[in-house]
Structures are given as C-alpha cells and as structure tokens.
Design a protein around this motif. Structure first.
Motif, PDB file in Angstrom:
ATOM      1  N   LEU A   1       0.841  -1.200   0.000  1.00  0.00           N
ATOM      2  CA  LEU A   1       0.000   0.000   0.000  1.00  0.00           C
ATOM      3  C   LEU A   1       0.878   1.252   0.000  1.00  0.00           C
ATOM      4  CD1 LEU A   1      -2.585  -1.200   2.674  1.00  0.00           C
ATOM      5  CD2 LEU A   1      -3.033  -0.902   0.232  1.00  0.00           C
ATOM      6  N   PRO A   2       0.386   2.409  -0.440  1.00  0.00           N
ATOM      7  CA  PRO A   2      -0.936   2.645  -1.025  1.00  0.00           C
ATOM      8  C   PRO A   2      -0.945   2.406  -2.522  1.00  0.00           C
ATOM      9  CG  PRO A   2       0.178   4.719  -0.728  1.00  0.00           C
ATOM     10  CD  PRO A   2       1.120   3.673  -0.205  1.00  0.00           C
ATOM     11  N   ASP A   3      -2.137   2.254  -3.082  1.00  0.00           N
ATOM     12  CA  ASP A   3      -2.283   2.110  -4.515  1.00  0.00           C
ATOM     13  C   ASP A   3      -2.521   3.478  -5.157  1.00  0.00           C
ATOM     14  OD1 ASP A   3      -5.450   2.451  -4.742  1.00  0.00           O
ATOM     15  OD2 ASP A   3      -5.018   1.165  -3.026  1.00  0.00           O
ATOM     16  N   ARG A   4      -2.520   3.506  -6.455  1.00  0.00           N
ATOM     17  CA  ARG A   4      -2.604   4.788  -7.170  1.00  0.00           C
ATOM     18  C   ARG A   4      -3.983   5.440  -7.077  1.00  0.00           C
ATOM     19  NH1 ARG A   4      -1.454   3.309 -13.209  1.00  0.00           N
ATOM     20  NH2 ARG A   4      -0.123   1.741 -12.212  1.00  0.00           N
ATOM     21  N   TYR A   5      -4.992   4.691  -6.674  1.00  0.00           N
ATOM     22  CA  TYR A   5      -6.338   5.236  -6.580  1.00  0.00           C
ATOM     23  C   TYR A   5      -6.675   5.738  -5.180  1.00  0.00           C
ATOM     24  CZ  TYR A   5      -6.684   2.670 -10.962  1.00  0.00           C
ATOM     25  OH  TYR A   5      -6.463   2.192 -12.229  1.00  0.00           O
ATOM     26  N   SER A   6      -5.777   5.637  -4.239  1.00  0.00           N
ATOM     27  CA  SER A   6      -6.026   6.091  -2.876  1.00  0.00           C
ATOM     28  C   SER A   6      -5.672   7.570  -2.739  1.00  0.00           C
ATOM     29  CB  SER A   6      -5.202   5.264  -1.889  1.00  0.00           C
ATOM     30  OG  SER A   6      -3.823   5.452  -2.126  1.00  0.00           O
ATOM     31  N   LEU A   7      -6.249   8.204  -1.713  1.00  0.00           N
ATOM     32  CA  LEU A   7      -5.938   9.601  -1.450  1.00  0.00           C
ATOM     33  C   LEU A   7      -4.504   9.775  -0.962  1.00  0.00           C
ATOM     34  CD1 LEU A   7      -9.226  10.900   0.238  1.00  0.00           C
ATOM     35  CD2 LEU A   7      -8.445  11.238  -2.106  1.00  0.00           C
TER      36      LEU A   7
END
Length: 348
Positions: A156-162
């Motif tokens: 984590l984090p992925d590219r779609y997270s804030l």
C-alpha cells in the motif's frame, strides 16, 4: 543444473509476475466496505456481545479463556479493557471507542487515507472482537481476519487512494504487487479445494440433506420450507454442483478459457448464500477476495480487451538491447569474422 535453473526461473516468474495495483485498489476498497458493514451490523449489539460476565449474551471472559488455550498471545478485547482501566476508562467506554475506531478504519480504507495504519488497526480490532466472541464467530470472521492480514502486508498505497495524491508516494514494484496477488490466489485455491473435498467425502451433499438442514436452521431459514419441499429434487443437483465448483476451482480458475465461467459460478454461489441464508458478511468478503484475486484483468468472452487494467509484463519492463563498449563490439566482430573464415575454408 540447466533444467533445475530453468524450473527455478519459471517458479520465480510465476510468483513475481508483474501486475498493476488495480487489484490492490479493489481489495482495499472492498475490505473497507466489509469493515464498515461489519461495524454497522454490530452497532446495536456491540456491548451486548462483548460485555463482561453477567452483562452480555455470552460472557466475553469465557470466549477469551477458550482463545487463551490456543495461545495466550492472541489479541483480545480484554487487553483493551485492562488498558483502559489503568487510565481511568470504564468497560463500556473502551468498547465504544473500539467500535468507533473500527468504523473509522473502514472509512479510511475506502477513501485510501493512511492505508497501512488503517489496515493494521482494523485487523487488530477485528481479531480482538472475533477472539473475544469466539463462541459466536463463524467463517466470515476467519476470512475477514485473513483478508485484513494480507491487506496490511500488501504494498500500500495504490494509485487510486488519497494517500497517493496527498503524500505523492512512488508507485510500487510491479513484481511485488504480483507476488502478493499470487499469494492470495494460491490461498483461495487451497481453501476451495479442501472445502470441496471435505464435502465430497460426506453423503449429505450427494443427496441434498446438508443443503436442506442449512436452509431450515434458524436464523438462516429465510426461505419457506414449503418452497424447499416443492423443489426438493433440485437440492442434490445443487449440492453436487457446489462440490464440483469448489474442487475444480484450483484447476479451471487458472485456465484462460474457463476462468471467467468459473469466477461467475463462484460469485453466484456466494451471492446465493448471502441472499438465501442471510450471511451477507460472509458473501461480501468472499466476493471481494475472488474479485481481487482473479476478477481484475480477466478476459471476458466476446470482448477483445481485458475487463481490468492488468497489462502484459512487457509493458512494465520493456526489452532493451544492451549497448556494448567499443572494445567489446570490436572483439565480437573479430570473433564472428574468424568463425566465418573457418566455415568458408571448410566449404572449399
């Protein structure tokens, strides 16, 4: 040695196959929703289930004592209550704070805020609740604990997270993302295979009696017994079909031609369990696990492009022709020239 090295290379490429982080985004969001639904479902009964002796439905101390037989190091809500007692907080206050934290961690996972700390805290609090209420726990709690454990260890984090937009973190190594997805896939294959094998060994799934007992037992008896009696001849067919789907899962889920069909069957099975027996948490966590493990990037029949964003490994690691130094290129040319001269002499 060459054969052994080749097999090792094939195993390495299988375990560390490059992946995008789309599956991780699905996994994180799905488990965030799972935590939210879990906390909201238990909101009215939280204190009633996890209160001390004489206050709750089943004594929390009894469940924690049974969990201590396995290992005294298993986290329990009693740890938090004991810690709160030392700082002047009562049992009800500690339980309320634990529930509120679990709800907040679910929101953080859905939005992608502080992904790894949220996953760790959610895993710890859920494990405490599942072990303290061990007499009331069932398969959904086990799979939820397992899924949160994998999530907190994932890259984590992925590219779609804030977090990706607020902290500006770098994208993870595609091979590391592929490894954690592969671990999840292999785990699910073991779960379904041995679950289906255990069903095959008993006679209850061959004649439909296990399905009958499951569907008429309170509080899972959402379907009227009259309807079940009317369709009693379909129960053996459904029981055998469930066994075949689970046993064949480790084989047909890996084959490209049958993967979509098998995934649809397994998702339909869990959706039916949730709708007919009211086991919504169990159905949701299994659907999230299957979608994250095999649903992202799956090839849909009659559609050329994959449904997800999983790309080919060559797009992650483009092949580049290595440039040799001048001396190396010269030596290579002289060696090739000598080889050609020798062949010409032999032909003459």
């Amino acid at each position: 040695m060459t054969l052994l090295r080749r097999r090792w290379q094939e195993l390495f490429e299988f375990l560390f196959s490059p992946e995008t982080d789309t599956w991780l985004a699905v996994f994180r969001t799905g488990m965030g929703l799972q935590v939210l639904v879990y906390a909201l479902f238990l909101r009215s009964d939280w204190h009633y289930l996890f209160a001390a002796t004489g206050k709750g439905l089943v004594s929390r101390e009894l469940g924690e004592a049974m969990a201590s037989f396995d290992s005294p190091l298993i986290p329990k809500l009693g740890w938090l209550v004991f810690l709160g007692w030392h700082i002047g907080l009562g049992e009800e206050t500690v339980l309320s704070v634990a529930w509120a934290c679990l709800l907040c961690m679910g929101c953080c996972l859905v939005l992608g805020i502080l992904c790894r700390p949220a996953a760790i805290i959610a895993w710890f609090l859920h494990l405490c609740a599942a072990e303290s209420g061990g007499l009331l726990a069932y398969g959904a709690d086990n799979f939820m604990t397992m899924a949160l454990f994998y999530l907190m260890l994932s890259p984590l984090p992925d590219r779609y997270s804030l977090d990706r937009w607020l902290v500006k973190t770098k994208l993870r190594d595609p091979r590391l993302l592929g490894f954690w997805r592969r671990v999840l896939q292999i785990h699910l294959c073991f779960v379904y295979f041995f679950g289906g094998l255990a069903k095959f060994l008993g006679s209850g799934w061959w004649d439909g009696s296990n399905l009958w007992r499951s569907l008429i037992r309170p509080p899972f008896n959402l379907i009227s017994p009259d309807i079940l009696v009317r369709f009693k001849y379909a129960l053996p067919v459904l029981g055998i079909s469930i066994c075949l789907i689970e046993v064949g899962y480790p084989v047909f889920i890996w084959m490209k031609k049958t993967r979509f069909f098998w995934l649809v069957c397994i998702l339909a099975m869990h959706a039916a369990i949730g709708l007919t027996m009211g086991m919504y948490l169990f159905a949701l966590v299994m659907i999230v696990l299957n979608l994250a493990a095999f649903g992202v990037g799956i090839s849909v029949p009659f559609i050329r492009h994959p449904a997800g964003s999983t790309q080919d490994s060559t797009q992650f690691f483009p092949k580049e022709t290595p440039t040799l130094p001048v001396t190396a290129r010269t030596a290579q040319k002289t060696d090739s020239g000598k080889f050609l001269e020798k062949n010409q002499r032999r032909n003459k």
